[in-house]
Design a protein around this motif. Structure first.
Motif, PDB file in Angstrom:
ATOM      1  N   ASP A  41       0.829  -1.205   0.000  1.00 56.57           N
ATOM      2  CA  ASP A  41       0.000   0.000   0.000  1.00 56.57           C
ATOM      3  C   ASP A  41       0.857   1.246   0.000  1.00 56.57           C
ATOM      4  O   ASP A  41       0.592   2.213  -0.724  1.00 56.57           O
ATOM      5  CB  ASP A  41      -0.891   0.025   1.250  1.00 56.57           C
ATOM      6  CG  ASP A  41      -2.122  -0.843   1.063  1.00 56.57           C
ATOM      7  OD1 ASP A  41      -2.723  -1.227   2.077  1.00 56.57           O
ATOM      8  OD2 ASP A  41      -2.460  -1.126  -0.104  1.00 56.57           O
ATOM      9  N   ALA A  42       1.897   1.234   0.844  1.00 61.55           N
ATOM     10  CA  ALA A  42       2.795   2.392   0.890  1.00 61.55           C
ATOM     11  C   ALA A  42       3.433   2.637  -0.473  1.00 61.55           C
ATOM     12  O   ALA A  42       3.532   3.771  -0.945  1.00 61.55           O
ATOM     13  CB  ALA A  42       3.876   2.180   1.954  1.00 61.55           C
ATOM     14  N   ALA A  43       3.860   1.556  -1.109  1.00 61.90           N
ATOM     15  CA  ALA A  43       4.492   1.690  -2.423  1.00 61.90           C
ATOM     16  C   ALA A  43       3.513   2.259  -3.441  1.00 61.90           C
ATOM     17  O   ALA A  43       3.871   3.080  -4.288  1.00 61.90           O
ATOM     18  CB  ALA A  43       5.023   0.341  -2.899  1.00 61.90           C
ATOM     19  N   LEU A  44       2.237   1.837  -3.354  1.00 63.39           N
ATOM     20  CA  LEU A  44       1.256   2.334  -4.320  1.00 63.39           C
ATOM     21  C   LEU A  44       0.936   3.806  -4.085  1.00 63.39           C
ATOM     22  O   LEU A  44       0.771   4.578  -5.039  1.00 63.39           O
ATOM     23  CB  LEU A  44      -0.026   1.504  -4.241  1.00 63.39           C
ATOM     24  CG  LEU A  44       0.124   0.130  -4.897  1.00 63.39           C
ATOM     25  CD1 LEU A  44      -1.121  -0.694  -4.662  1.00 63.39           C
ATOM     26  CD2 LEU A  44       0.384   0.262  -6.379  1.00 63.39           C
ATOM     27  N   VAL A  45       0.891   4.216  -2.806  1.00 62.78           N
ATOM     28  CA  VAL A  45       0.672   5.638  -2.519  1.00 62.78           C
ATOM     29  C   VAL A  45       1.812   6.453  -3.114  1.00 62.78           C
ATOM     30  O   VAL A  45       1.608   7.501  -3.741  1.00 62.78           O
ATOM     31  CB  VAL A  45       0.585   5.867  -0.982  1.00 62.78           C
ATOM     32  CG1 VAL A  45       0.709   7.330  -0.657  1.00 62.78           C
ATOM     33  CG2 VAL A  45      -0.705   5.320  -0.447  1.00 62.78           C
ATOM     34  N   PHE A  46       3.033   5.941  -2.914  1.00 59.41           N
ATOM     35  CA  PHE A  46       4.206   6.618  -3.450  1.00 59.41           C
ATOM     36  C   PHE A  46       4.148   6.694  -4.972  1.00 59.41           C
ATOM     37  O   PHE A  46       4.415   7.733  -5.582  1.00 59.41           O
ATOM     38  CB  PHE A  46       5.446   5.861  -2.986  1.00 59.41           C
ATOM     39  CG  PHE A  46       6.731   6.414  -3.486  1.00 59.41           C
ATOM     40  CD1 PHE A  46       7.437   5.774  -4.489  1.00 59.41           C
ATOM     41  CD2 PHE A  46       7.242   7.585  -2.960  1.00 59.41           C
ATOM     42  CE1 PHE A  46       8.619   6.281  -4.956  1.00 59.41           C
ATOM     43  CE2 PHE A  46       8.430   8.098  -3.424  1.00 59.41           C
ATOM     44  CZ  PHE A  46       9.120   7.442  -4.423  1.00 59.41           C
ATOM     45  N   ALA A  47       3.758   5.584  -5.598  1.00 59.60           N
ATOM     46  CA  ALA A  47       3.704   5.547  -7.064  1.00 59.60           C
ATOM     47  C   ALA A  47       2.654   6.525  -7.580  1.00 59.60           C
ATOM     48  O   ALA A  47       2.882   7.250  -8.559  1.00 59.60           O
ATOM     49  CB  ALA A  47       3.394   4.132  -7.532  1.00 59.60           C
TER      50      ALA A  47
END
Lengths: 304, 401
Positions: A41-47
């Motif tokens: 989830d964190a990675a997707l928010v960042f992306a």
């Protein structure tokens, strides 16, 4: 992003390399430690934040698994057409006014990740991932996009590696080849480390001019990513970033894997040894032993 | 340009180059043009011979001809300016591919030879010297023997495990020598010096003999692109001759100390490389410390002036490893032969392969497009498929050529 003085638009490509080692992720049981779904989830928010910064920005996500690397986003052409034919996945957070590109990124990454994790790997699984392969694939993808880029838009690329598992020393050569290629192509490699320090990634970030950070508090993963890794390399000179750590560039000897200060290097194959030996163990060449200079022998008097 | 057995260009038969272009059914030439382009791209890769011992530590002298003939304008803006510009790129590529090697530059004019830079490992010094050469005039005649003698004076004392090379860039068709050039050639042969020549005007017999006797390469340029190609061929390490000794070289791996340490006892000191400079450049507490004698240096690789130990860092050696363990060339297959229901995609860049040829790595059986094939072999030096597998690569046995 500020525009360059000669009016060329800059398109920023971010390649996210995620470490999806199931053994390592599965070993994290405590409450305070972040689990794979939260990390994703964190990675997707960042992306999504990266895509939101500019219309020209592009994204790619690669998963570095135990025994292979796999592209999570963008999908291959025929799978894309398959998904469109199925009517799309409008139910996954896409229905109510969410920007379509974000919804697509989210759903594709999640679906591919599920498929990746559900495939049972055969044989032994080890607790380290092959990041070198993922880096090589990322560089091939960047090379292709630079060629396909429309005239008038400059592409600047960078790679962010999210890693938690330990290093695998057998991929040293492939890894260093990828790092030197990245340096030549002006691709910056950043590293966001969750638990185990990685000497290889420290060297990679130092050589390419990226940021290396071991997250002090895992629950704040999103904050660290957004504050440190989101800005482009061109803007980073204006920001206050964590100081560069001292990277240990000493070599490890081939015989014992100890770090040495002074060593002997074979002139044929460049393997490093800590002690002088008459034969190189890698390439089997024999060396001249430099003895002391020969003194003329004194004739000993015979004692009668 | 001309081989041993075939004659000169004007002696050979007509080459009917127009027959290579073939029209397909609709009358378009595009397929055959694309075919020729892809064949030219792959030609470079197929020429490399593998499993040969290479001379990794190189001592190369570049001799630039600064005679009257270099003022000729057949390479724009003039031969000497083109040469200097391409040599700047060459110096940077050379130190990129051979980080532990050394380079020296000499020039020859007015029937004499002059040393521009000493043999050293710092690329910036050589590039600055090359930029300074653009203002100097080209006059007089080239002297091959004087320049080769001067190069030999230094190369003679180099250790046996390093490869000794000379690269001559000559535009003049004549040379003015004080003695017998053949005796010089013999001395070069005895000392195991490999001389190569890049000619800018035409083939000269003396140069051809020199290169043949010393196992070097002789080429004459056609235009600027060809000149750049020929220079690039000299960047990769040449196969080592049988006389090159192999030995264990003692090297030091200094660690870098930064000013960030509060507990360190490092005090500010002057570095050894800038000891003679008038400005205070190099004064500070960060730098690389020689493990044997603790003298400070600003950058690597360098030879310690106090104790003679060669100082390098591990990435410098790692840069040369790809010469020793190159990836195998990929096998060419026809796309129509691949049996899958989905479209054939390249493993590296995920693009759909539209050309009729696809390339496969024999070790990991993955398919690649032509661009990824060239990228892998020329820049990346590792197959992405093999890098993703877990098995450790076998170290190949290296043979002497």
């Amino acid at each position: 992003m500020y525009e360059m003085s000669d009016q060329t638009a800059v398109s920023s490509l971010l390649v996210l390399v995620l470490d999806t080692n199931p053994v390592w992720w599965g070993s994290r049981q405590q409450e305070t430690q972040v689990q794979l779904p939260e990390c994703l989830d964190a990675a997707l928010v960042f992306a999504n934040s990266h895509l939101m910064l500019s219309h020209n920005n592009k994204l790619a996500v690669i998963a570095a698994h135990t025994d292979r690397s796999h592209f999570l986003y963008p999908m291959r052409q025929e799978e894309q057409m398959q998904m469109d034919a199925d009517g799309g996945d409008a139910s996954v957070g896409g229905g109510d006014g969410k920007y379509e590109l974000f919804a697509q990124v989210d759903s594709v990454v999640k679906k591919e990740m599920q498929q990746l994790m559900s495939q049972n790997p055969e044989g032994e699984v080890s607790p380290d991932s092959v990041v070198a392969g993922a880096l090589a694939m990322a560089l091939c993808y960047i090379h292709r996009l630079e060629k396909e880029c429309t005239i008038g838009i400059k592409l600047s690329a960078r790679i962010l590696v999210l890693k938690g598992s330990e290093d695998n020393p057998s991929q040293y050569m492939n890894f260093m080849n990828a790092v030197f290629t990245a340096q030549k192509q002006s691709v910056v490699i950043d590293a966001c480390i969750i638990e185990n320090e990685s000497g290889l990634l420290q060297q990679a970030c130092d050589i390419t001019g990226g940021i290396y950070l071991k997250i002090p508090q895992e629950t704040a993963l999103v904050q660290y990513m957004l504050w440190l890794f989101l800005p482009d390399p061109t803007v980073r000179s204006k920001l206050t970033l964590p100081p560069r750590a001292q990277v240990d560039y000493r070599a490890a000897c081939f015989c014992h894997r100890h770090l040495i200060d002074i060593g002997y290097v074979c002139s044929v194959c460049l393997s490093i040894f800590c002690m002088f030996s008459p034969i190189c163990s890698t390439c089997q060449t024999t060396f001249k032993i430099l003895g002391p200079p020969k003194l003329p022998k004194k004739k000993s008097k015979k004692t009668s | 340009m001309a081989e041993e057995e075939t004659g000169y260009r004007w002696e050979t038969e007509y080459e009917k180059t127009w027959e290579a272009l073939v029209e397909d059914e609709s009358g378009s030439l595009q397929a055959s043009v694309a075919d020729i382009v892809s064949k030219a791209k792959r030609r470079h890769l197929l020429d490399k011979i593998g499993n040969v011992r290479l001379g990794m530590m190189r001592h190369l002298f570049v001799i630039i001809d600064m005679s009257q003939a270099m003022n000729d304008q057949d390479l724009k803006p003039s031969r000497i300016l083109t040469t200097l510009k391409l040599l700047e790129h060459f110096v940077e590529e050379y130190f990129d591919q051979n980080p532990i090697s050394q380079l020296g530059i000499m020039a020859s004019r007015n029937k004499r030879a002059e040393k521009i830079t000493e043999l050293g490992g710092n690329p910036r010094r050589h590039v600055t010297a090359l930029q300074g050469l653009t203002t100097k005039p080209c006059q007089g005649e080239l002297s091959l023997q004087n320049s080769l003698d001067m190069a030999l004076q230094t190369l003679r004392h180099m250790p046996g495990h390093a490869s000794r090379e000379v690269l001559i860039i000559g535009g003049s068709l004549t040379t003015c020598d004080p003695g017998d050039i053949h005796s010089t050639i013999k001395i070069l042969q005895e000392n195991n010096v490999r001389c190569s020549v890049i000619g800018l005007s035409a083939e000269v017999r003396v140069c051809k003999k020199l290169c043949q006797a010393t196992n070097g390469q002789y080429n004459v340029v056609l235009d600027e692109t060809h000149f750049k190609d020929l220079l690039n061929q000299h960047v990769t390490p040449p196969p080592a001759t049988a006389n090159t000794e192999s030995s264990l070289i003692k090297m030091g791996f200094p660690h870098h100390s930064l000013t960030g340490d509060k507990n360190s006892e490092e005090k500010a000191s002057m570095c050894m490389c800038h000891l003679d400079s008038k400005e205070s450049q190099g004064f500070g507490s960060n730098g690389y410390f020689c493990p044997q004698c603790k003298s400070k240096y600003c950058e690597l690789p360098i030879e310690c002036k106090a104790c003679g130990l060669t100082l390098v860092s591990a990435p410098h050696l790692a840069r040369s490893y790809h010469h020793l363990f190159p990836p195998e060339p990929f096998k060419e297959l026809l796309t129509s032969d691949i049996m899958t229901d989905a479209a054939v995609c390249c493993y590296g860049c995920q693009a759909e392969i539209l050309e009729p040829q696809v390339y496969q790595c024999e070790k990991c059986q993955q398919l690649f497009c032509l661009d990824c094939d060239l990228f892998t072999h020329e820049t990346l030096h590792s197959c992405p498929g093999c890098a993703s597998l877990r098995s450790t690569p076998q170290t190949p046995r290296l043979h002497v050529s």
